[in-house]
Design an enzyme around this catalytic site. Structure first.
Site: not given
Ligand SMILES: Cc1ncc(COP(=O)(O)O)c(C=O)c1O
Length: 386
Positions: A188
């Site tokens: 990110k």
């Molecule tokens: C659209 C979306 N939702 C949720 C997530 C989950 O994030 P995390 O890795 O912080 O749990 C991601 C991670 O890439 C994502 O791209």
């Protein structure tokens, strides 16, 4: 000859965290103070995040997946409920629904924006629909006014994993629905290693989320330790989770959030550069940014038109890897993953937009550690494909 040798050795990762001495320095304080679980650094990061996203409350958690889970828990999502999720997203958007014992109902995406298709969304709403999770994929907000209009009264959880700093009609992501969820995973634009944030303007939801992330405790550990009776354990009046962020991560977050706008501005500049360069290639479709949307450019995602392209998408990714350029499919079509396709008997063609995005999208490097010559090299290599 010398140049060619340098180029052959170039390796441009799909993403790299943009961290340096400031982040390194910021870690000293929690390390030396000994307070490394959720504490003052997390608190300061939350304040800065809330201010930037123009929301009343920001609550840090361990990642965006746990943020999504807590958002659904606090909304009371349970077995028998339906939650609408886009079919093209990271798997955790749907997994969070499964954690609650509820049913994820997939909705197709618009292949132009990669976000939830409003016409299909209207048709997917039933009396069992208890929440909708529009995803702001790759940093482009979903069309939130139309999501809300399609579902009056139904709670909306923004999956803004990719959308720190993104905007919609002049408003930042995170305050566009009832609850927002963000990720600080290293892919990110700002990162704390792993990490997540919940946002809301609703005081009651914020109060419950605050407890839910900390085992359901009525006071935080920081409050207890600094209170008059640190030896008395708090009461727990709900089943909570340990989804806390550490103060080490909070310290990183404080530095990173201050850089967010500069990161996005730089990404915007290079996204424009890519788009200008690629517009002349008839087998590539560059990302679309509708009017009044502020793209956060977590990823720059192309669509390959395989009817016209000299190579299929997967061969192109292989070729670019050999040239030292990392690429990835944008993300995946969750309805095509084994668990979901088997459990809910879904065919790939049931969601044609998500299917196409799964098969033909290609994310190319766009991050703040790239140098000018890296962007030129990526363009040069893609243009040379014939
Ligand atoms: C659209 C979306 N939702 C949720 C997530 C989950 O994030 P995390 O890795 O912080 O749990 C991601 C991670 O890439 C994502 O791209």
């Amino acid at each position: 000859m010398k140049d060619q040798h340098i180029l052959a050795k170039r390796l441009i990762p799909i993403s790299l965290p943009s961290m340096g001495l400031e982040e390194w320095e910021a870690l000293k304080e929690p390390i030396f103070s000994g307070w490394i679980t959720q504490g003052p650094k997390v608190g300061e990061f939350e304040k800065l995040f809330a201010k930037r996203h123009n929301v009343k409350h920001a609550l840090a958690v361990s990642n965006c997946t746990t943020a999504l889970h807590l958002a659904l828990v606090v909304l009371g999502i349970k077995q028998g409920d339906e939650v609408i999720v886009p079919a093209f997203t990271w798997v955790s958007t749907a997994n969070a629904v499964e954690y609650c014992g509820a049913t994820p109902v997939f909705c197709d995406v618009n292949i132009e924006t990669f976000n939830i298709d409003i016409e299909q969304l209207k048709k997917k709403i039933t009396s069992k629909t208890k929440a909708i999770i529009p995803v702001h994929l790759f940093g482009l907000c979903s069309d939130m006014d139309n999501v809300k209009a399609a579902a009056p009264g139904i709670p909306i959880v923004e999956d803004g994993a990719c959308a720190a700093g993104s905007g919609y009609k002049g408003k930042p992501a995170g305050g566009l629905g009832d609850i927002g969820c963000f990720s600080f995973h290293p892919r990110k634009s700002i990162t704390t290693g792993e990490g997540g944030m919940l946002t809301t303007n609703n005081d009651l939801l914020a109060e419950k989320l605050n407890m839910l992330r900390n085992h359901g405790a009525s006071v935080s550990e920081e409050q207890r330790h600094h209170g008059p009776k640190p030896y008395i354990l708090p009461d727990f009046n709900m089943v909570g989770y340990n989804y806390r962020m550490t103060d080490l991560q909070g310290a990183l977050g404080i530095v990173q959030i201050k850089k967010l706008d500069a990161f996005i501005d730089e990404r915007q500049k290079w996204a424009d550069f890519y788009t200008n360069e690629f517009n002349s290639i008839n087998w590539l479709r560059t990302p679309i940014v509708p009017k009044n949307f502020k793209h956060g450019w977590q990823s720059y995602v192309l669509i390959i038109d395989e009817k016209k392209s000299p190579m299929k998408r997967n061969n192109m990714m292989e070729y670019l890897q050999q040239q030292g350029i990392s690429t990835r499919p944008g993300t995946h079509a969750v309805h095509m993953l084994e668990f979901y396709s088997k459990t809910y008997q879904i065919q790939p063609s049931d969601y044609p937009g998500a299917y196409s995005a799964n098969e033909y999208s290609m994310s190319i490097p766009l991050h703040n550690k790239m140098k000018e010559e890296d962007f030129h090299y990526v363009v040069e290599q893609i243009k040379s494909i014939q």
